[in-house]
Design a protein around this motif. Sequence first.
Motif, PDB file in Angstrom:
ATOM      1  N   THR A 297      34.288 -38.197  26.732  1.00  0.00           N
ATOM      2  CA  THR A 297      35.432 -37.456  26.202  1.00  0.00           C
ATOM      3  C   THR A 297      34.872 -36.370  25.288  1.00  0.00           C
ATOM      4  N   TYR A 298      35.556 -35.268  25.172  1.00  0.00           N
ATOM      5  CA  TYR A 298      36.830 -34.917  25.754  1.00  0.00           C
ATOM      6  C   TYR A 298      36.756 -33.489  26.243  1.00  0.00           C
ATOM      7  N   SER A 299      37.776 -32.976  26.919  1.00  0.00           N
ATOM      8  CA  SER A 299      37.997 -31.606  27.363  1.00  0.00           C
ATOM      9  C   SER A 299      38.591 -31.536  28.764  1.00  0.00           C
ATOM     10  N   GLU A 300      38.710 -32.687  29.452  1.00  0.00           N
ATOM     11  CA  GLU A 300      39.300 -32.752  30.782  1.00  0.00           C
ATOM     12  C   GLU A 300      38.552 -31.847  31.761  1.00  0.00           C
ATOM     13  N   LEU A 301      37.310 -32.226  32.011  1.00  0.00           N
ATOM     14  CA  LEU A 301      36.419 -31.480  32.904  1.00  0.00           C
ATOM     15  C   LEU A 301      35.790 -32.427  33.919  1.00  0.00           C
ATOM     16  N   VAL A 302      35.464 -31.890  35.092  1.00  0.00           N
ATOM     17  CA  VAL A 302      34.588 -32.536  36.054  1.00  0.00           C
ATOM     18  C   VAL A 302      33.336 -31.671  36.150  1.00  0.00           C
ATOM     19  N   LEU A 303      32.180 -32.260  35.808  1.00  0.00           N
ATOM     20  CA  LEU A 303      30.921 -31.519  35.732  1.00  0.00           C
ATOM     21  C   LEU A 303      29.915 -32.105  36.720  1.00  0.00           C
ATOM     22  N   TRP A 304      29.034 -31.245  37.218  1.00  0.00           N
ATOM     23  CA  TRP A 304      27.990 -31.704  38.127  1.00  0.00           C
ATOM     24  C   TRP A 304      26.680 -30.975  37.845  1.00  0.00           C
ATOM     25  N   PRO A 305      25.548 -31.486  38.381  1.00  0.00           N
ATOM     26  CA  PRO A 305      24.230 -30.888  38.114  1.00  0.00           C
ATOM     27  C   PRO A 305      24.121 -29.504  38.771  1.00  0.00           C
ATOM     28  N   TYR A 306      23.165 -28.720  38.304  1.00  0.00           N
ATOM     29  CA  TYR A 306      22.272 -29.059  37.198  1.00  0.00           C
ATOM     30  C   TYR A 306      22.822 -28.554  35.871  1.00  0.00           C
ATOM     31  N   GLY A 307      22.447 -29.274  34.788  1.00  0.00           N
ATOM     32  CA  GLY A 307      22.783 -28.822  33.455  1.00  0.00           C
ATOM     33  C   GLY A 307      21.678 -28.011  32.816  1.00  0.00           C
ATOM     34  N   TYR A 308      20.434 -28.194  33.286  1.00  0.00           N
ATOM     35  CA  TYR A 308      19.298 -27.555  32.610  1.00  0.00           C
ATOM     36  C   TYR A 308      19.127 -26.093  32.991  1.00  0.00           C
ATOM     37  N   ASP A 345      27.669 -24.273  33.263  1.00  0.00           N
ATOM     38  CA  ASP A 345      28.691 -23.255  33.017  1.00  0.00           C
ATOM     39  C   ASP A 345      29.363 -23.465  31.669  1.00  0.00           C
ATOM     40  N   LEU A 346      29.278 -24.700  31.164  1.00  0.00           N
ATOM     41  CA  LEU A 346      29.799 -24.998  29.824  1.00  0.00           C
ATOM     42  C   LEU A 346      28.776 -24.557  28.789  1.00  0.00           C
ATOM     43  N   TYR A 347      27.598 -25.144  28.841  1.00  0.00           N
ATOM     44  CA  TYR A 347      26.410 -24.730  28.107  1.00  0.00           C
ATOM     45  C   TYR A 347      25.241 -25.530  28.667  1.00  0.00           C
ATOM     46  N   VAL A 348      24.039 -25.045  28.454  1.00  0.00           N
ATOM     47  CA  VAL A 348      22.854 -25.687  29.017  1.00  0.00           C
ATOM     48  C   VAL A 348      22.582 -27.005  28.300  1.00  0.00           C
ATOM     49  N   THR A 349      22.312 -28.054  29.077  1.00  0.00           N
ATOM     50  CA  THR A 349      21.859 -29.331  28.544  1.00  0.00           C
ATOM     51  C   THR A 349      20.631 -29.759  29.331  1.00  0.00           C
ATOM     52  N   ASP A 350      19.689 -30.399  28.673  1.00  0.00           N
ATOM     53  CA  ASP A 350      18.569 -30.979  29.402  1.00  0.00           C
ATOM     54  C   ASP A 350      18.416 -32.447  29.020  1.00  0.00           C
ATOM     55  N   GLY A 351      17.823 -33.208  29.942  1.00  0.00           N
ATOM     56  CA  GLY A 351      17.689 -34.644  29.716  1.00  0.00           C
ATOM     57  C   GLY A 351      18.969 -35.415  29.917  1.00  0.00           C
ATOM     58  N   SER A 352      19.869 -34.923  30.789  1.00  0.00           N
ATOM     59  CA  SER A 352      21.155 -35.592  31.003  1.00  0.00           C
ATOM     60  C   SER A 352      21.073 -36.595  32.143  1.00  0.00           C
ATOM     61  N   ILE A 353      22.004 -37.524  32.147  1.00  0.00           N
ATOM     62  CA  ILE A 353      22.044 -38.553  33.175  1.00  0.00           C
ATOM     63  C   ILE A 353      22.310 -37.962  34.552  1.00  0.00           C
ATOM     64  N   ASN A 354      23.186 -36.951  34.648  1.00  0.00           N
ATOM     65  CA  ASN A 354      23.501 -36.387  35.953  1.00  0.00           C
ATOM     66  C   ASN A 354      22.298 -35.699  36.576  1.00  0.00           C
ATOM     67  N   ASP A 355      21.566 -34.912  35.773  1.00  0.00           N
ATOM     68  CA  ASP A 355      20.380 -34.245  36.301  1.00  0.00           C
ATOM     69  C   ASP A 355      19.357 -35.264  36.778  1.00  0.00           C
ATOM     70  N   TRP A 356      19.201 -36.373  36.032  1.00  0.00           N
ATOM     71  CA  TRP A 356      18.235 -37.397  36.431  1.00  0.00           C
ATOM     72  C   TRP A 356      18.694 -38.112  37.695  1.00  0.00           C
ATOM     73  N   MET A 357      19.954 -38.487  37.761  1.00  0.00           N
ATOM     74  CA  MET A 357      20.465 -39.199  38.930  1.00  0.00           C
ATOM     75  C   MET A 357      20.236 -38.389  40.200  1.00  0.00           C
ATOM     76  N   TRP A 358      20.537 -37.090  40.134  1.00  0.00           N
ATOM     77  CA  TRP A 358      20.339 -36.258  41.317  1.00  0.00           C
ATOM     78  C   TRP A 358      18.869 -35.888  41.483  1.00  0.00           C
ATOM     79  N   GLY A 359      18.236 -35.435  40.409  1.00  0.00           N
ATOM     80  CA  GLY A 359      16.865 -34.940  40.508  1.00  0.00           C
ATOM     81  C   GLY A 359      15.869 -35.996  40.930  1.00  0.00           C
TER      82      GLY A 359
END
Length: 410
Positions: A297-308, A345-359
Amino acid sequence: MGSTRRVPAVLTGLVLLLTATAPATAGESAGSVYEVDTANAAQRTEIAATGVDVLGVRDGTLTFVAGPEQARELRADGFRLQRVGEAPTRVTDAAAPADFPSGDEGYHTYAEVTAELEQATRDHGDITRLSSAGESFEGRPLHVLKISDNAAADEDEPEVLFTCNQHAREHLTTEMCLRIVQRFTDGYGSDATVTGFVDSREIYVIPTVNPDGAEYDISGGQYQGWRKNRQGQGTDVNRNWGHRWGCCGGSSDDSADETFRGTEAFSSLEARAVASFVDSRVVGGAQQITAHIDFHTYSELVLWPYGYTTDDTAEGMSPEQAKRFSDVGTELANSNGYTPQQSSDLYVTDGSINDWMWGEHRILSFTFEMYPADGNGLDGFYPPDEQIGPQTARNDGAVDILLREAGEPG
């Protein structure tokens, strides 16, 4: 567990207040709440890279908590900060109470989560199996509930993982995972959709990845606004995953910051334990988990990789794969009214669970930022417990879409 109308004694507007009945304790200020109108993701990334605690983004306005030095640095860089409130004063010597603050008892403490999972296994022993991915820093088991028509066996079926509560204060996400547990156990045999998925999938649910932080967040009978785990000054568990860890300005190396990425990848016991569980699902050289949602939470978004990276495609992400993420993410968002977008597109993140799951495993992995869309700063992390039912049920359709996609070729 009862639910009563919330007494607005903890949060008032943007300011988190000490209740009159809270015990006198030593405390420390977390800073002030600010808003900045930002034009693009690059500006939001620049702000986030200073280690501030980003609370939410809505219509180009970034809301965050910053300390005095961080605020001075941002103003020196030309950002026009509008101070809109005080962050909480956190207790430092109070044990966690038996329940949530008055009026929010509908939320589940760690003990109540444990009891719910144990009850599910007693009531539905043929389709459930309760285990642990490991332990938190303070020694709490990280519960994993498996739901499948033959839960005791490792069948050749697509596996789906749901994780919740990486960030301590995001209690609504734990309720989301409990909703999935309840729906796919109590509904088995009577709900055709539920029965079909339980018969054809292996569903894994981890209701709280960060139980230490979640318990601390309700300590002293008040909300603490706490995000990280309880290891030292705390690590942001969702910046501690190993794929492109610390690469790209999407986390902090300062242990005092809210986005502290840890001393090394998987230095947090919680991220390490969940990653080891995912690694263990490689059977015969193939990853059995094919789809995943991490609830926040929160912001009501669906996000997907990559974040980095802000690129739509990068190493390990072909145009066809990026299109699938976008297509499925858009369908998920259409089902619940959220906004779909690539994470960066929100802002850059690194070390996230989504990037690891896909990467690392090519798992179709999404983050859901749940209700509310605009939470007025810290207040957004603590919706009244009357919202638990409607806001978790709101994602039933999205959960079903992901379970369907788990059986599709990637």
